[in-house]
Motif scaffolding. Structure first.
Motif, PDB file in Angstrom:
ATOM      1  N   CYS A  94       0.847  -1.199   0.000  1.00 13.18           N
ATOM      2  CA  CYS A  94       0.000   0.000   0.000  1.00 13.18           C
ATOM      3  C   CYS A  94       0.881   1.248   0.000  1.00 13.18           C
ATOM      4  O   CYS A  94       1.711   1.445   0.895  1.00 13.18           O
ATOM      5  CB  CYS A  94      -0.907   0.006   1.221  1.00 13.18           C
ATOM      6  SG  CYS A  94      -1.978   1.456   1.316  1.00 13.18           S
ATOM      7  N   GLY A  95       0.709   2.105  -0.986  1.00  9.16           N
ATOM      8  CA  GLY A  95       1.515   3.309  -1.113  1.00  9.16           C
ATOM      9  C   GLY A  95       1.308   4.286   0.026  1.00  9.16           C
ATOM     10  O   GLY A  95       2.250   4.951   0.464  1.00  9.16           O
ATOM     11  N   ALA A  96       0.081   4.385   0.518  1.00  7.80           N
ATOM     12  CA  ALA A  96      -0.205   5.313   1.610  1.00  7.80           C
ATOM     13  C   ALA A  96       0.493   4.875   2.885  1.00  7.80           C
ATOM     14  O   ALA A  96       1.052   5.701   3.625  1.00  7.80           O
ATOM     15  CB  ALA A  96      -1.713   5.409   1.833  1.00  7.80           C
ATOM     16  N   VAL A  97       0.479   3.579   3.165  1.00  7.07           N
ATOM     17  CA  VAL A  97       1.155   3.061   4.351  1.00  7.07           C
ATOM     18  C   VAL A  97       2.664   3.233   4.211  1.00  7.07           C
ATOM     19  O   VAL A  97       3.357   3.610   5.162  1.00  7.07           O
ATOM     20  CB  VAL A  97       0.792   1.581   4.588  1.00  7.07           C
ATOM     21  CG1 VAL A  97       1.591   1.021   5.774  1.00  7.07           C
ATOM     22  CG2 VAL A  97      -0.704   1.431   4.850  1.00  7.07           C
ATOM     23  N   ASP A  98       3.174   2.979   3.029  1.00  6.18           N
ATOM     24  CA  ASP A  98       4.609   3.136   2.772  1.00  6.18           C
ATOM     25  C   ASP A  98       5.043   4.585   3.011  1.00  6.18           C
ATOM     26  O   ASP A  98       6.094   4.847   3.603  1.00  6.18           O
ATOM     27  CB  ASP A  98       4.926   2.713   1.344  1.00  6.18           C
ATOM     28  CG  ASP A  98       6.420   2.622   1.075  1.00  6.18           C
ATOM     29  OD1 ASP A  98       7.165   2.158   1.968  1.00  6.18           O
ATOM     30  OD2 ASP A  98       6.845   3.024  -0.022  1.00  6.18           O
ATOM     31  N   ALA A  99       4.218   5.527   2.570  1.00  5.66           N
ATOM     32  CA  ALA A  99       4.529   6.944   2.766  1.00  5.66           C
ATOM     33  C   ALA A  99       4.526   7.304   4.245  1.00  5.66           C
ATOM     34  O   ALA A  99       5.347   8.106   4.714  1.00  5.66           O
ATOM     35  CB  ALA A  99       3.527   7.806   2.008  1.00  5.66           C
ATOM     36  N   ALA A 100       3.606   6.700   4.997  1.00  4.36           N
ATOM     37  CA  ALA A 100       3.545   6.960   6.430  1.00  4.36           C
ATOM     38  C   ALA A 100       4.777   6.406   7.137  1.00  4.36           C
ATOM     39  O   ALA A 100       5.311   7.027   8.064  1.00  4.36           O
ATOM     40  CB  ALA A 100       2.274   6.347   7.018  1.00  4.36           C
ATOM     41  N   ILE A 101       5.248   5.256   6.707  1.00  5.20           N
ATOM     42  CA  ILE A 101       6.463   4.662   7.279  1.00  5.20           C
ATOM     43  C   ILE A 101       7.660   5.583   7.055  1.00  5.20           C
ATOM     44  O   ILE A 101       8.477   5.812   7.950  1.00  5.20           O
ATOM     45  CB  ILE A 101       6.744   3.279   6.645  1.00  5.20           C
ATOM     46  CG1 ILE A 101       5.689   2.261   7.085  1.00  5.20           C
ATOM     47  CG2 ILE A 101       8.144   2.788   7.013  1.00  5.20           C
ATOM     48  CD1 ILE A 101       5.815   0.908   6.407  1.00  5.20           C
ATOM     49  N   LYS A 102       7.738   6.115   5.845  1.00 10.96           N
ATOM     50  CA  LYS A 102       8.885   6.942   5.464  1.00 10.96           C
ATOM     51  C   LYS A 102       8.781   8.380   5.960  1.00 10.96           C
ATOM     52  O   LYS A 102       9.731   9.156   5.818  1.00 10.96           O
ATOM     53  CB  LYS A 102       9.030   6.938   3.943  1.00 10.96           C
ATOM     54  CG  LYS A 102       9.370   5.561   3.378  1.00 10.96           C
ATOM     55  CD  LYS A 102       9.373   5.561   1.854  1.00 10.96           C
ATOM     56  CE  LYS A 102       9.724   4.182   1.306  1.00 10.96           C
ATOM     57  NZ  LYS A 102       9.651   4.127  -0.175  1.00 10.96           N
ATOM     58  N   GLY A 103       7.637   8.739   6.534  1.00 11.42           N
ATOM     59  CA  GLY A 103       7.447  10.107   7.003  1.00 11.42           C
ATOM     60  C   GLY A 103       7.512  11.103   5.868  1.00 11.42           C
ATOM     61  O   GLY A 103       8.084  12.193   6.004  1.00 11.42           O
ATOM     62  N   ALA A 104       6.907  10.741   4.751  1.00  8.95           N
ATOM     63  CA  ALA A 104       6.975  11.573   3.550  1.00  8.95           C
ATOM     64  C   ALA A 104       6.371  12.955   3.786  1.00  8.95           C
ATOM     65  O   ALA A 104       5.362  13.101   4.482  1.00  8.95           O
ATOM     66  CB  ALA A 104       6.242  10.871   2.401  1.00  8.95           C
ATOM     67  N   GLN A 105       7.016  13.963   3.202  1.00 10.02           N
ATOM     68  CA  GLN A 105       6.487  15.327   3.234  1.00 10.02           C
ATOM     69  C   GLN A 105       5.580  15.498   2.026  1.00 10.02           C
ATOM     70  O   GLN A 105       6.028  15.410   0.883  1.00 10.02           O
ATOM     71  CB  GLN A 105       7.638  16.339   3.196  1.00 10.02           C
ATOM     72  CG  GLN A 105       8.585  16.225   4.376  1.00 10.02           C
ATOM     73  CD  GLN A 105       7.878  16.451   5.713  1.00 10.02           C
ATOM     74  OE1 GLN A 105       7.192  17.454   5.900  1.00 10.02           O
ATOM     75  NE2 GLN A 105       8.042  15.509   6.641  1.00 10.02           N
ATOM     76  N   VAL A 106       4.295  15.712   2.277  1.00  2.35           N
ATOM     77  CA  VAL A 106       3.323  15.708   1.195  1.00  2.35           C
ATOM     78  C   VAL A 106       2.510  17.008   1.191  1.00  2.35           C
ATOM     79  O   VAL A 106       2.319  17.638   2.238  1.00  2.35           O
ATOM     80  CB  VAL A 106       2.366  14.503   1.314  1.00  2.35           C
ATOM     81  CG1 VAL A 106       3.125  13.200   1.088  1.00  2.35           C
ATOM     82  CG2 VAL A 106       1.707  14.485   2.693  1.00  2.35           C
ATOM     83  N   PRO A 107       2.009  17.410   0.031  1.00  2.80           N
ATOM     84  CA  PRO A 107       1.230  18.654  -0.061  1.00  2.80           C
ATOM     85  C   PRO A 107      -0.252  18.447   0.229  1.00  2.80           C
ATOM     86  O   PRO A 107      -0.730  17.315   0.311  1.00  2.80           O
ATOM     87  CB  PRO A 107       1.432  19.051  -1.532  1.00  2.80           C
ATOM     88  CG  PRO A 107       1.519  17.728  -2.233  1.00  2.80           C
ATOM     89  CD  PRO A 107       2.265  16.822  -1.292  1.00  2.80           C
ATOM     90  N   GLY A 108      -0.957  19.531   0.351  1.00  5.25           N
ATOM     91  CA  GLY A 108      -2.415  19.492   0.457  1.00  5.25           C
ATOM     92  C   GLY A 108      -2.907  18.691   1.658  1.00  5.25           C
ATOM     93  O   GLY A 108      -2.326  18.721   2.738  1.00  5.25           O
TER      94      GLY A 108
END
Length: 232
Positions: free
Chosen positions: A146-160
């Protein structure tokens, strides 16, 4: 013009041939067996879960029945809906509930959001699906990679507003820390369990569960095989 004395056997053969060519004709409509009535959720939560998993098994084995997808069903459910199951699934385009569970019109009450998170709006929708429409099982359906979970693991800086999704997933990520095995898979499954607990905290859903009118379960979808495994 079809001869009015055409035998039933020849008529069946004609109908089958036309259907296989992908053309809807009056012959096939005439011969079609009516599909189940919309009052289809007068079943137990366990039976509803079995129906879901049986449908997924058909999907995995490429034996889909494409049930409840014809014109008769379309007209039937236009009058009302009584879905037997609800899905809180990820918005991922590769995991469409009706397809992976081999269901049709009026069968499933589906809520989809990135990360399959139980937001207030999703919880309210599922309360409606269970209390008002009579759905007997809610499956929180997460999936492999899951891309959303992966982004949460990585602490991604995201817009909006994307960040609000990641915040809702973080408790699952934290819960999975230190577990052996694949980090992303562990976090995806832990996130499913966290969202289940959010749903069970709903007084509306909790009352239905206590009355044995509802079951809430977790499912994990394998992108490579199409199989849904229960998560507990």
């Amino acid at each position: 013009m079809i001869n009015k004395h055409l035998s039933r056997r020849n008529l069946l053969q004609l109908g089958t041939g036309v259907i296989s060519a992908g053309v809807a004709v009056g012959v096939s409509s005439y011969l079609a067996t009516p599909e189940p009535a919309i009052a289809q959720n007068n079943i137990t939560p366990d039976a509803a879960l079995k129906a879901l998993l049986d449908g997924n098994d058909r999907f995995v084995k490429q034996k889909r029945r494409y049930k409840n997808q014809g014109s008769a069903r379309l007209q039937e459910v236009a009058k009302g809906q009584k879905p037997f199951a609800s899905i809180l699934g990820c918005a991922d385009s590769r995991v469409p509930g009706e397809i992976v569970f081999d269901q049709g019109l009026g069968d499933l009450f589906v809520c989809r959001v990135a990360g399959n998170i139980a937001t207030p709006e999703e919880i309210g929708s599922l309360e409606f699906g269970s209390l008002v429409l009579g759905s007997k099982v809610i499956m929180v359906l997460g999936h492999e990679r899951c891309g959303a979970v992966d982004a949460a693991i990585k602490g991604a800086q995201v817009p909006g507003q994307i960040g609000s999704l990641l915040e809702a997933i973080k408790p699952g990520v934290e819960k999975s820390q230190g577990q052996p095995g694949d980090r992303l898979e562990n976090a995806c499954k832990a996130n499913i369990l966290v969202q289940i607990e959010k749903l069970k905290a709903s007084p509306v859903l909790a009352e239905l569960i206590a009355a044995n009118k509802l079951k809430i379960v977790g499912g994990y979808y394998d992108l490579d095989t199409g199989k849904v495994s229960l998560v507990s």
